[in-house]
Write an enzyme that holds these catalytic residues in place. Structure first.
Site, PDB file in Angstrom:
ATOM      1  CG  ASP A 248      -1.852   1.172   1.262  1.00 55.78           C
ATOM      2  OD1 ASP A 248      -2.952   1.027   0.690  1.00 55.78           O
ATOM      3  OD2 ASP A 248      -1.497   2.238   1.809  1.00 55.78           O
TER       4      ASP A 248
ATOM      5  CE1 TYR B  11       0.848   7.847   2.423  1.00 56.63           C
ATOM      6  CE2 TYR B  11       1.246   5.566   1.868  1.00 56.63           C
ATOM      7  CZ  TYR B  11       0.453   6.530   2.445  1.00 56.63           C
ATOM      8  OH  TYR B  11      -0.725   6.166   3.047  1.00 56.63           O
TER       9      TYR B  11
ATOM     10  CE  LYS C 283      -3.528   4.721   0.476  1.00 58.10           C
ATOM     11  NZ  LYS C 283      -2.105   4.608   0.836  1.00 58.10           N
TER      12      LYS C 283
ATOM     13  CG  HIS D 189      -4.230   9.729   0.132  1.00 60.51           C
ATOM     14  ND1 HIS D 189      -2.881   9.669  -0.126  1.00 60.51           N
ATOM     15  CD2 HIS D 189      -4.384   9.281   1.396  1.00 60.51           C
ATOM     16  CE1 HIS D 189      -2.261   9.191   0.947  1.00 60.51           C
ATOM     17  NE2 HIS D 189      -3.142   8.962   1.885  1.00 60.51           N
TER      18      HIS D 189
ATOM     19  CE  LYS E   3       7.499   2.923   8.834  1.00 61.05           C
ATOM     20  NZ  LYS E   3       8.197   3.332  10.063  1.00 61.05           N
ATOM     21  CB  SER E   4       7.676  -2.589  10.527  1.00 63.32           C
ATOM     22  OG  SER E   4       8.861  -2.622  11.303  1.00 63.32           O
TER      23      SER E   4
ATOM     24  NE  ARG F  29       9.394  -2.922  16.348  1.00 62.89           N
ATOM     25  CZ  ARG F  29       9.560  -1.644  16.685  1.00 62.89           C
ATOM     26  NH1 ARG F  29       9.452  -0.683  15.774  1.00 62.89           N
ATOM     27  NH2 ARG F  29       9.826  -1.318  17.924  1.00 62.89           N
TER      28      ARG F  29
ATOM     29  CG  ASN G 283       3.998  -6.419  12.318  1.00 66.41           C
ATOM     30  OD1 ASN G 283       3.968  -6.661  13.515  1.00 66.41           O
ATOM     31  ND2 ASN G 283       4.407  -5.255  11.840  1.00 66.41           N
TER      32      ASN G 283
HETATM   33  N1  LIG Z   1      -5.105   6.446   3.674  1.00 69.32           N
HETATM   34  C1  LIG Z   1      -4.530   7.157   4.602  1.00 69.32           C
HETATM   35  O1  LIG Z   1      -4.837   8.347   4.793  1.00 69.32           O
HETATM   36  C2  LIG Z   1      -3.481   6.521   5.456  1.00 69.32           C
HETATM   37  C3  LIG Z   1      -3.008   7.173   6.608  1.00 69.32           C
HETATM   38  C4  LIG Z   1      -2.050   6.531   7.386  1.00 69.32           C
HETATM   39  C5  LIG Z   1      -1.597   5.263   7.021  1.00 69.32           C
HETATM   40  N2  LIG Z   1      -2.053   4.671   5.874  1.00 69.32           N
HETATM   41  C6  LIG Z   1      -1.575   3.328   5.433  1.00 69.32           C
HETATM   42  O2  LIG Z   1      -1.608   2.427   6.537  1.00 69.32           O
HETATM   43  C7  LIG Z   1      -0.291   1.892   6.737  1.00 69.32           C
HETATM   44  C8  LIG Z   1      -0.058   1.557   8.190  1.00 69.32           C
HETATM   45  O3  LIG Z   1      -0.292   2.689   9.019  1.00 69.32           O
HETATM   46  P1  LIG Z   1       0.881   3.530   9.725  1.00 69.32           P
HETATM   47  O4  LIG Z   1       2.123   3.388   8.944  1.00 69.32           O
HETATM   48  O5  LIG Z   1       0.347   4.907   9.945  1.00 69.32           O
HETATM   49  O6  LIG Z   1       0.995   2.903  11.171  1.00 69.32           O
HETATM   50  P2  LIG Z   1       1.015   1.451  11.838  1.00 69.32           P
HETATM   51  O7  LIG Z   1       1.235   0.389  10.832  1.00 69.32           O
HETATM   52  O8  LIG Z   1      -0.165   1.387  12.753  1.00 69.32           O
HETATM   53  O9  LIG Z   1       2.308   1.568  12.784  1.00 69.32           O
HETATM   54  C9  LIG Z   1       3.611   1.753  12.285  1.00 69.32           C
HETATM   55  C10 LIG Z   1       4.543   2.044  13.466  1.00 69.32           C
HETATM   56  O10 LIG Z   1       4.525   0.946  14.382  1.00 69.32           O
HETATM   57  C11 LIG Z   1       5.832   0.407  14.514  1.00 69.32           C
HETATM   58  N3  LIG Z   1       5.686  -1.052  14.496  1.00 69.32           N
HETATM   59  C12 LIG Z   1       5.327  -1.829  13.432  1.00 69.32           C
HETATM   60  N4  LIG Z   1       5.276  -3.116  13.787  1.00 69.32           N
HETATM   61  C13 LIG Z   1       5.595  -3.176  15.098  1.00 69.32           C
HETATM   62  C14 LIG Z   1       5.736  -4.236  16.016  1.00 69.32           C
HETATM   63  N5  LIG Z   1       5.521  -5.492  15.650  1.00 69.32           N
HETATM   64  N6  LIG Z   1       6.101  -3.935  17.295  1.00 69.32           N
HETATM   65  C15 LIG Z   1       6.321  -2.661  17.672  1.00 69.32           C
HETATM   66  N7  LIG Z   1       6.201  -1.610  16.845  1.00 69.32           N
HETATM   67  C16 LIG Z   1       5.858  -1.862  15.559  1.00 69.32           C
HETATM   68  C17 LIG Z   1       6.639   0.925  13.355  1.00 69.32           C
HETATM   69  O11 LIG Z   1       7.998   1.110  13.737  1.00 69.32           O
HETATM   70  P3  LIG Z   1       9.273   0.712  12.829  1.00 69.32           P
HETATM   71  O12 LIG Z   1       8.975   1.074  11.413  1.00 69.32           O
HETATM   72  O13 LIG Z   1      10.358   1.555  13.429  1.00 69.32           O
HETATM   73  O14 LIG Z   1       9.511  -0.756  13.032  1.00 69.32           O
HETATM   74  C18 LIG Z   1       5.979   2.257  13.071  1.00 69.32           C
HETATM   75  O15 LIG Z   1       6.494   3.266  13.939  1.00 69.32           O
HETATM   76  C19 LIG Z   1       0.616   3.016   6.186  1.00 69.32           C
HETATM   77  O16 LIG Z   1       1.946   2.601   6.008  1.00 69.32           O
HETATM   78  C20 LIG Z   1      -0.134   3.381   4.939  1.00 69.32           C
HETATM   79  O17 LIG Z   1       0.099   2.414   3.930  1.00 69.32           O
HETATM   80  C21 LIG Z   1      -2.995   5.279   5.111  1.00 69.32           C
END
Ligand SMILES: NC(=O)c1ccc[n+]([C@@H]2O[C@H](COP(=O)([O-])OP(=O)(O)OC[C@H]3O[C@@H](n4cnc5c(N)ncnc54)[C@H](OP(=O)(O)O)[C@@H]3O)[C@@H](O)[C@H]2O)c1
Length: 283
Positions: free
Chosen positions: A47, A52, A77, A110, A234-235, A240, A244
């Site tokens: 995604d 981005y 997006k 988006h 995301k990581s 991780r 995940n």
């Molecule tokens: N459509 C939209 O408006 C929108 C908005 C936000 C996000 N998104 C999409 O959703 C995806 C995921 O959301 P997100 O990136 O905001 O946040 P997320 O996946 O909820 O969290 C990512 C964060 O958590 C940490 N993390 C990941 N796995 C972990 C684990 N097993 N243990 C501990 N910490 C962990 C990561 O750190 P590290 O990377 O340092 O490991 C990073 O800081 C995005 O990448 C994007 O594709 C879409």
């Protein structure tokens, strides 16, 4: 129990892997390595988004992986700056050019940006309908659309979005939008599924994790999957990325699901911007 990722059927006849890899806030210089690791672990759904700034690196990682393009589901997006129809067409071409692909699996608006562009996201949506008719994108959808935005599309457009990608995690269940999606054949994708790490220290989630012998992140991602939503954490940390991925070889019982459902703080739990007022335009 084998760790097999289910496909979700979309309302247009296509399917999408229920689990994938998100690349928001991954620097372009780190993206090839992170996506390559995810593909190596077994992720087959990525995604990304023009905003981005890492589409080119996502495309490069997929092309150099040796995995057939057809085996990886790729979402991008539309940039908030390009909602006007001619701009949207050009932005889609830029996305394909950056990825170096001849089609996209899923393209989303988006953000609805209801306070910009005279509140007209319908003509933007009609461009996505056109791109789908032309075969350049297999499925089309929206992101951050609230119920009134979806109702307006239902009244004024031809195609029902295949997905709605919205913020959702244990502190913000986003139930009203999820219920609308479900009632109207729209698949819900949950963004920030672990609230960017903020739910991982929650005592309830930590307690359930100890009970089932998994990590808090695995328990939270499993909760999403059992709710039926699509997730792509995301990581950039290899350990991780692996952790995940391993959420399809255990189950949460009803009691554990209910305990996590009860963490919902409603609107107060929202971490990201409110789609009704969000008006960010990249310069
Ligand atoms: N459509 C939209 O408006 C929108 C908005 C936000 C996000 N998104 C999409 O959703 C995806 C995921 O959301 P997100 O990136 O905001 O946040 P997320 O996946 O909820 O969290 C990512 C964060 O958590 C940490 N993390 C990941 N796995 C972990 C684990 N097993 N243990 C501990 N910490 C962990 C990561 O750190 P590290 O990377 O340092 O490991 C990073 O800081 C995005 O990448 C994007 O594709 C879409």
């Amino acid at each position: 129990m084998a760790n097999t990722i289910p496909d979700i059927s979309l309302n247009d006849g296509n399917t999408i892997p229920q689990f994938g890899f998100g690349v928001f806030q991954i620097e372009p210089k780190d993206t090839v390595e992170a996506v390559s690791k995810a593909l190596e672990v077994g992720y087959r759904h990525i995604d990304t988004a023009q905003m981005y700034g890492n589409e080119a690196e996502v495309g490069e990682a997929i092309r150099t992986s040796g995995i057939d393009r057809g085996e990886v589901f790729v979402t991008s997006k539309l940039n908030n700056s390009f909602h006007r129809p001619d701009d949207a067409r050009k932005a889609f071409e830029s996305t394909l050019a950056a990825l170096k692909f001849d089609y996209l699996d899923l393209f989303l608006i988006h953000w609805p940006l209801p306070t910009l562009y005279d509140g007209d996201f319908v003509s933007t949506w009609k461009v996505l309908e056109e791109l789908q008719r032309d075969g350049r994108v297999r499925s089309i959808g929206v992101s951050n659309f609230q119920v009134p935005h979806l109702e307006r599309l239902a009244a004024e457009a031809d195609v029902v979005p295949a997905v709605n990608q919205i913020e959702a995690h244990p502190y913000f269940g986003n139930e009203e939008v999820r219920a609308y999606d479900k009632a109207h054949t729209i698949a819900t994708e949950a963004w920030s599924p672990i609230a960017q790490g903020k739910v991982l220290d929650d005592p309830t989630i930590v307690d359930i994790a100890q009970q089932v012998g998994r990590t808090p992140a695995q328990v939270t991602l499993r909760w999403h999957v059992q709710r039926g939503d699509i997730v792509f954490p995301k990581s950039t940390t290899p350990k991780r990325i692996e952790e995940n991925f391993h959420i399809f070889d255990f189950e949460l019982d009803d009691a554990a699901m209910d305990r996590i459902n009860n963490l919902d703080k409603g609107e107060a739990g929202r971490q990201g911007p409110n789609p009704d007022t969000f008006d960010y335009l990249p310069s």
